[in-house]
Enzyme design. Structure first.
Site, mmCIF file in Angstrom:
data_model
loop_
_atom_site.group_PDB
_atom_site.id
_atom_site.type_symbol
_atom_site.label_atom_id
_atom_site.label_comp_id
_atom_site.label_asym_id
_atom_site.label_seq_id
_atom_site.Cartn_x
_atom_site.Cartn_y
_atom_site.Cartn_z
ATOM 1 C CE LYS A 91 -5.966 -8.589 -2.604
ATOM 2 N NZ LYS A 91 -5.721 -8.115 -1.212
ATOM 3 C CE LYS A 139 -4.399 -1.504 1.623
ATOM 4 N NZ LYS A 139 -5.430 -1.353 2.740
ATOM 5 C CE LYS A 147 -13.989 -3.827 -2.542
ATOM 6 N NZ LYS A 147 -14.135 -3.493 -0.970
HETATM 7 P P1 TYM Z 1 -10.735 -6.224 3.235
HETATM 8 O O1 TYM Z 1 -11.869 -5.227 3.426
HETATM 9 O O2 TYM Z 1 -9.714 -6.003 2.409
HETATM 10 O O3 TYM Z 1 -11.295 -7.684 2.772
HETATM 11 C C1 TYM Z 1 -12.286 -8.322 3.505
HETATM 12 C C2 TYM Z 1 -12.313 -9.881 3.198
HETATM 13 O O4 TYM Z 1 -12.119 -10.381 2.040
HETATM 14 C C3 TYM Z 1 -11.063 -10.998 1.887
HETATM 15 N N1 TYM Z 1 -10.348 -11.074 0.557
HETATM 16 C C4 TYM Z 1 -10.372 -12.156 -0.228
HETATM 17 N N2 TYM Z 1 -10.219 -13.253 -0.022
HETATM 18 C C5 TYM Z 1 -10.028 -14.107 -1.194
HETATM 19 N N3 TYM Z 1 -9.695 -13.653 -2.484
HETATM 20 C C6 TYM Z 1 -9.448 -12.218 -2.819
HETATM 21 N N4 TYM Z 1 -9.048 -11.844 -3.785
HETATM 22 C C7 TYM Z 1 -9.721 -11.561 -1.584
HETATM 23 N N5 TYM Z 1 -9.523 -9.929 -1.484
HETATM 24 C C8 TYM Z 1 -10.056 -9.852 -0.194
HETATM 25 C C9 TYM Z 1 -9.930 -10.411 2.993
HETATM 26 O O5 TYM Z 1 -8.817 -11.441 3.290
HETATM 27 C C10 TYM Z 1 -10.806 -10.289 4.192
HETATM 28 O O6 TYM Z 1 -11.070 -11.547 4.965
HETATM 29 N N6 TYM Z 1 -8.220 -5.454 7.365
HETATM 30 C C11 TYM Z 1 -9.156 -6.355 6.692
HETATM 31 C C12 TYM Z 1 -10.636 -5.847 7.468
HETATM 32 C C13 TYM Z 1 -10.553 -5.860 9.028
HETATM 33 C C14 TYM Z 1 -10.552 -7.390 9.629
HETATM 34 C C15 TYM Z 1 -10.305 -7.075 10.901
HETATM 35 C C16 TYM Z 1 -10.654 -8.690 9.325
HETATM 36 C C17 TYM Z 1 -10.246 -5.074 9.839
HETATM 37 N N7 TYM Z 1 -10.436 -5.604 11.257
HETATM 38 C C18 TYM Z 1 -10.609 -7.818 11.937
HETATM 39 C C19 TYM Z 1 -10.715 -9.557 10.141
HETATM 40 C C20 TYM Z 1 -10.742 -9.376 11.595
HETATM 41 C C21 TYM Z 1 -9.206 -5.880 5.472
HETATM 42 O O7 TYM Z 1 -8.960 -4.945 5.028
HETATM 43 O O8 TYM Z 1 -10.302 -6.743 4.511
#
Ligand code: TYM
Length: 338
Positions: free
Chosen positions: A202, A120, A205
């Protein structure tokens, strides 16, 4: 004699997603779909992580709108405010409070090793703010504040979860048993969905090519078009093999939405070309997502209901974390809070 409650205590789940636009198929298959099924067996707590979202530049009005939309999407994907706690992260101030305390048990070196921070900071070179760096501490606070046992996430969050475990263990060692050390929960298939345009990356977005990423509110034509254009290879056989990243990814997606195994998929498309397979994947994904799309349309039109669910959820979440925050404050040596 009083009747004993013999019901075993349910294990607790916590997870969250950022409100940075419509969820992708990666978000859905990698995480959110699991959240839904886990509601059967576990005590579940699910948040829209708006505090995390401001680590990159956000237009305030847009963030508010996206948070409401993400909340509606979470419900449309099956999260049930009557069975689980569904809320918006910033509405429970304990997350930010705990994050500060935990940041004093987190090492600079640990945070410097986070691959997502490195990625990032490259992508947002003009805004490498301290929040982007300490983001995994906030994520640890999210999880540890609820003493969650399991955290359903995609593979890209694994490193952050490992850090949360280390922080919990370090704090427990120093101040006495306080936090549950959480485990990750990953889907059997689809923990890392790849871009349809570059299957070595991956699905995200931030994909430069709009056709690489499927959004769960895309209409059927758009979904079919994106799958028809998916990058594959020069082979012709639909089978899961090393080096066939594009086909492997499509098979994973097809398996995830139909429940079919890789062998079943190979048998189904024996003698057929990639073209037929891509259409079948597109159709299956569009059909699978149709109920989510219509439920979302219904929910987003009912702002009063969404606001009521958010408020209830935030109150429940706050109530749940109050005791632990008190304990943490006492353990680190603060004078009792009001
Ligand atoms: P975020 O918002 O980027 O993504 C949400 C969830 O989607 C999963 N994910 C994927 N899984 C498979 N293939 C992909 N291409 C893919 N892209 C995204 C992510 O692994 C995630 O589970 N930091 C976290 C949000 C968060 C969180 C937490 C998660 C904040 N606090 C506490 C668990 C526990 C995030 O940015 O996810």
């Amino acid at each position: 004699m009083e009747a004993q409650n013999t019901q075993p205590k349910k294990q607790r789940i916590f997870s969250a997603i950022q409100p940075t636009g419509v969820f992708t198929l990666g978000n859905y298959i990698g995480a959110v779909r699991n959240w839904d099924t886990l509601q059967e067996e576990y005590e579940c707590i699910y948040a829209i992580a708006d505090l995390h979202a401001i680590t990159v530049m956000q237009e305030p009005a847009e963030l508010r709108k996206n948070t409401m939309q993400a909340f509606a999407l979470m419900l449309a994907c099956g999260m049930d405010p009557k069975r689980s706690i569904t809320f918006v992260q910033s509405q429970n101030p304990h997350h930010a409070e705990l994050s500060w305390v935990l940041s004093c048990s987190t090492m600079f070196g640990e945070l410097s090793r986070m691959t997502q921070f490195k990625d990032k900071s490259q992508r947002h070179a003009d805004n490498i703010n301290a929040g982007l760096f300490t983001y995994p501490v906030l994520m640890a606070a999210d999880i540890l504040a609820y003493n969650a046992d399991l955290v359903p996430i995609g593979a890209d969050q694994k490193q952050h979860l490992e850090l949360a475990r280390n922080i919990a263990q370090r704090f427990n060692q120093r101040f006495g048993e306080t936090f549950t050390v959480p485990d990750g929960y990953f889907p059997k298939q689809g923990a890392r969905l790849m871009s349809l345009q570059d299957p070595t990356k991956k699905m995200s977005k931030s994909d430069e090519n709009a056709n690489g990423c499927v959004y769960i509110l895309d209409d059927k034509d758009t979904i079919l078009r994106k799958f028809k254009r998916a990058v594959t290879d020069s082979d012709t056989e639909v089978c899961y093999k090393e080096g066939k990243d594009g086909i492997n990814n499509l098979m994973t997606i097809y398996g995830a939405v139909t429940g079919k195994t890789m062998d079943e998929i190979t048998a189904e498309f024996a003698g057929k070309g990639y073209g037929d397979f891509k259409i079948a994947v597109g159709e299956a994904v569009a059909d699978h997502l149709e109920p989510v799309r219509s439920e979302f349309a219904r929910l987003i039109a009912d702002k009063a209901y969404l606001t009521e669910c958010m408020t209830n959820g935030a109150q429940q979440a706050y109530h749940l974390t109050s005791k632990l925050i008190r304990k943490v404050y006492r353990r680190v040596g603060f004078i009792d809070r009001l």
